[in-house]
Write an enzyme that holds these catalytic residues in place. Structure first.
Site, PDB file in Angstrom:
ATOM      1  N   GLU A  73       0.680  -1.168   0.134  1.00  0.00           N
ATOM      2  CA  GLU A  73       0.108   0.035   0.040  1.00  0.00           C
ATOM      3  C   GLU A  73       0.986   1.299   0.077  1.00  0.00           C
ATOM      4  OE1 GLU A  73      -2.886  -1.124   3.286  1.00  0.00           O
ATOM      5  OE2 GLU A  73      -4.136  -1.349   1.930  1.00  0.00           O
ATOM      6  N   TYR A 114     -11.038  18.387  19.451  1.00  0.00           N
ATOM      7  CA  TYR A 114      -9.772  17.559  19.151  1.00  0.00           C
ATOM      8  C   TYR A 114      -9.785  16.995  17.814  1.00  0.00           C
ATOM      9  CZ  TYR A 114      -7.881  18.883  23.402  1.00  0.00           C
ATOM     10  OH  TYR A 114      -7.279  19.778  24.452  1.00  0.00           O
TER      11      TYR A 114
END
Ligand SMILES: [Zn+2]
Length: 205
Positions: A73, A114
């Site tokens: 990948e 966040y």
């Protein structure tokens, strides 16, 4: 950070992700930029049991120049490095983010500060490609020009960061945001307002 320290940090953070169930088996891969190339986890390696000396070493053109053969990948990491100035890329098949990636509407709303601070304003969903299909590269590259993270449909998240630690923290935050989105699915949670999102990005982005 010198190369030896970066190798040790990849092994340490990968083992931590594995120990907490963010990856299983040989799923997931991690890369980090060096001054003259990249380090990436080897093909078929388990994030829980990496050897710093056997991490794949790539040159600046992503050619394999040392260590074990790189993850198949690697092109998804390359797509991020060529799209934006970033220091590390983390790809996981973590359960909650992958669950979101299997939903047709596949988006995670801005529920917590966040998430916005670490992952950003948008989380594009890349259409499904067979794992290892290089055609995924251009699709990720186009999306990564506007986003720090993407979801690969029916596959999992790819997240980048200025440093390796930033990328890992962002991948963890994305997984938790996906968990919240699934917990709240069907409810009408209060989302951050666009002005609140922009304020976070101005202050912490
Ligand atoms: Zn994958």
């Amino acid at each position: 950070m010198d190369e030896d320290a970066l190798r040790r940090l990849i092994v340490e953070l990968a083992a931590s992700l594995f120990a907490r169930g963010f990856s299983v088996g040989s799923a997931g891969n991690i890369s980090a930029r060096l001054t003259d190339g990249y380090l990436i986890t080897p093909t078929n390696s388990c994030l829980g049991r990496l050897d710093p000396a056997r991490l794949s070493r790539l040159d600046a053109e992503f050619r394999h120049v040392g260590g074990d053969a790189p993850s198949k990948e690697v092109f998804m990491h390359r797509a991020f490095y060529t799209a934006r100035d970033t220091g590390a890329v983390v790809h996981l098949h973590s359960t909650m983010a992958t669950a979101i990636a299997c939903l047709t509407d596949g988006a995670i709303p801005p529920l917590t500060p966040y998430f916005v601070m670490r992952v950003g304003r948008t989380l594009p969903v890349i259409p499904y490609f067979r794992p290892g299909d290089p055609a995924m590269g251009p699709a990720i590259n186009a999306a990564a020009r506007e986003a720090r993270a993407v979801l690969l449909a029916n596959h999992g998240p790819v997240v980048c960061g200025k440093t390796l630690t930033d990328a890992v923290y962002a991948a963890e935050e994305l997984e938790e945001a996906a968990r919240l989105a699934l917990l709240l699915r069907g409810a009408s949670p209060r989302q951050l307002m666009p002005a609140q999102v922009e304020d976070l990005l101005r202050t912490f982005g």
